[in-house]
Motif scaffolding. Structure first.
Motif, PDB file in Angstrom:
ATOM      1  N   ASP A 278     -11.296   4.951  -1.709  1.00  0.00           N
ATOM      2  CA  ASP A 278     -12.306   5.462  -0.761  1.00  0.00           C
ATOM      3  C   ASP A 278     -11.773   6.624   0.073  1.00  0.00           C
TER       4      ASP A 278
ATOM      5  N   SER B  63      -4.445   2.194  -7.066  1.00  0.00           N
ATOM      6  CA  SER B  63      -5.440   2.676  -6.100  1.00  0.00           C
ATOM      7  C   SER B  63      -6.434   1.595  -5.672  1.00  0.00           C
ATOM      8  N   SER B  64      -6.253   0.350  -6.165  1.00  0.00           N
ATOM      9  CA  SER B  64      -7.189  -0.713  -5.784  1.00  0.00           C
ATOM     10  C   SER B  64      -6.731  -1.461  -4.538  1.00  0.00           C
ATOM     11  N   SER B  65      -5.600  -1.039  -3.961  1.00  0.00           N
ATOM     12  CA  SER B  65      -5.161  -1.670  -2.711  1.00  0.00           C
ATOM     13  C   SER B  65      -6.197  -1.398  -1.620  1.00  0.00           C
ATOM     14  N   ARG B  66      -6.144  -2.178  -0.577  1.00  0.00           N
ATOM     15  CA  ARG B  66      -7.111  -2.016   0.511  1.00  0.00           C
ATOM     16  C   ARG B  66      -6.670  -0.883   1.442  1.00  0.00           C
TER      17      ARG B  66
ATOM     18  N   HIS C 191     -11.245   0.411   0.319  1.00  0.00           N
ATOM     19  CA  HIS C 191     -10.188   0.392  -0.692  1.00  0.00           C
ATOM     20  C   HIS C 191      -9.571   1.787  -0.788  1.00  0.00           C
TER      21      HIS C 191
ATOM     22  N   HIS D  94       0.242   4.282  -3.713  1.00  0.00           N
ATOM     23  CA  HIS D  94      -1.178   3.979  -3.946  1.00  0.00           C
ATOM     24  C   HIS D  94      -1.883   5.031  -4.793  1.00  0.00           C
TER      25      HIS D  94
ATOM     26  N   TYR E  64      -4.709  -8.620   4.958  1.00  0.00           N
ATOM     27  CA  TYR E  64      -4.160  -7.462   4.239  1.00  0.00           C
ATOM     28  C   TYR E  64      -2.767  -7.825   3.722  1.00  0.00           C
TER      29      TYR E  64
ATOM     30  N   ASP F 153      -0.871  -3.069   1.362  1.00  0.00           N
ATOM     31  CA  ASP F 153      -2.040  -2.206   1.507  1.00  0.00           C
ATOM     32  C   ASP F 153      -1.732  -1.007   2.406  1.00  0.00           C
TER      33      ASP F 153
ATOM     34  N   HIS G  26     -12.886  -0.795   7.138  1.00  0.00           N
ATOM     35  CA  HIS G  26     -12.173  -1.365   5.997  1.00  0.00           C
ATOM     36  C   HIS G  26     -12.741  -0.822   4.690  1.00  0.00           C
TER      37      HIS G  26
END
Length: 341
Positions: free
Chosen positions: A45, A24-27, A42, A183, A329, A336, A40
């Motif tokens: 969010d 889950s830390s992907s952008r 993560h 993700h 990205y 991402d 933008h």
């Protein structure tokens, strides 16, 4: 509409070769499909973007370790096989390399003979029908001998097979992962539900047709290969109830989107059932069910970037991709994500 209309420049170093340690830390690039505005963040969010009463629709297909390496009986030549579609009586439609060496009647031996395959016939696009013989349980033998069928643009070896599965993968049958779902962690899904967002499951077994390059310049002449999908009665009810009560239906991935759009009638009601879909979504398509889409960044000129462009508008999408390249990205399967609302 031309295939070349969906081209964009991508530096090779932006193609993600390995999954991130924390899914889950992907952008996350958030795109407003009405205005084209971009934000933008993560992936976690996403909790700030969802509303109580929304419904996320995930594809719970499970990737099988579908890549097998064997030797041709008689010549001992190395043969690579990719399992595409399961037919009846242990017969599979497969992609074979090198195909010329595997004419009908050829036998291929895998893993010291614990699995054997006989080429029965050549079908569409040079694919081979292979009858497998073994003792025991096919899935267990496949788990022992097979490798995950990573896309050709990923050259690194995958250390952990589970990283090419979603955490909710359940129904075996895919030749590729529904990567937008990669993700999500179990913890993040629980937080999504705590928000009052429902999570519905559909199944679409992803075939290689999804990734097959578009070889015609006129988009409308491209033919999609068929993929098998299932929508259960209770899940269809949950999704229809969401629409009826004014909530948003957000597809997690292009495969969930294609399933929903295939099974939804002109009355915008999702029908439970199963079948094969060849739906090809490109600009001009009128969406019947989805209000939002979570997706990864796709290959230039692919059917997937065409689907995303149909949903958010080609100009908005290509500008978002340009921005993603500028912001470095990570692209494609292990890359991402993008949220389009």
């Amino acid at each position: 509409m031309k295939t070349s209309d969906f081209y964009y420049e991508l530096p090779e170093e932006l193609i993600a070769q390995d999954p991130l340690e924390d899914r889950s830390s992907s952008r996350l690039l958030c795109l407003n499909r009405e205005t084209g505005d971009i934000r933008h963040g993560h992936f976690r969010d996403i909790l700030q973007e969802l509303l109580p009463g929304d419904c996320l629709v995930v594809n719970d297909t499970k990737v099988i370790p579908a890549r097998l390496y064997g030797r041709k009986s008689g010549t001992d030549a190395l043969v690579e096989i990719l399992l595409l579609k399961r037919r009846e009586n242990d017969i599979w439609e497969t992609l074979v390399k090198p195909g010329k060496k595997c004419r009908p009647g050829a036998e291929i031996v895998f893993g010291d003979g614990i699995l054997r395959g006989e080429v029965l016939d050549v079908v569409d696009d040079g694919n081979r029908l292979i009858q497998f013989r073994y003792e025991g349980i096919f899935e267990e033998i496949l788990d022992q001998l097979g490798e995950m069928p990573l896309p050709p643009y990923i050259t690194h070896k995958l250390k952990d097979k589970n990283r090419y599965q979603t955490v909710y993968a359940k129904n075996e049958g895919s030749a590729a992962a529904p990567t937008a779902g990669l993700h999500f962690t179990e913890e993040l899904l629980k937080e999504v539900e705590r928000l009052g967002v429902k999570i519905a499951h559909v199944t679409l077994h992803v075939g290689l047709g999804t990734f097959r390059p578009v070889k015609v310049e006129d988009v409308s002449e491209h033919h999609m290969h068929s993929e098998f999908y299932v929508v259960e009665e209770d899940q269809a009810r949950m999704i229809n109830d969401t629409k009826a009560s004014g909530g948003r239906v957000i597809a997690v991935g292009t495969t969930s989107c294609r399933t929903l759009e295939s099974a939804t009638g002109e009355d915008s009601i999702l029908k439970a059932g199963s079948g094969w879909t060849e739906i090809f979504i490109y600009p001009g398509y009128q969406f019947r069910m989805i209000d939002g889409l979570i997706t990864n960044f796709h290959l230039p000129e692919s059917t997937l970037i065409m689907l995303v462009s149909a949903f958010a508008g080609k100009e908005h999408v290509l500008r978002a991709y340009e921005e993603a390249v500028k912001e470095k990205y990570r692209f494609f399967s292990f890359g991402d994500a993008m949220l389009i609302l």
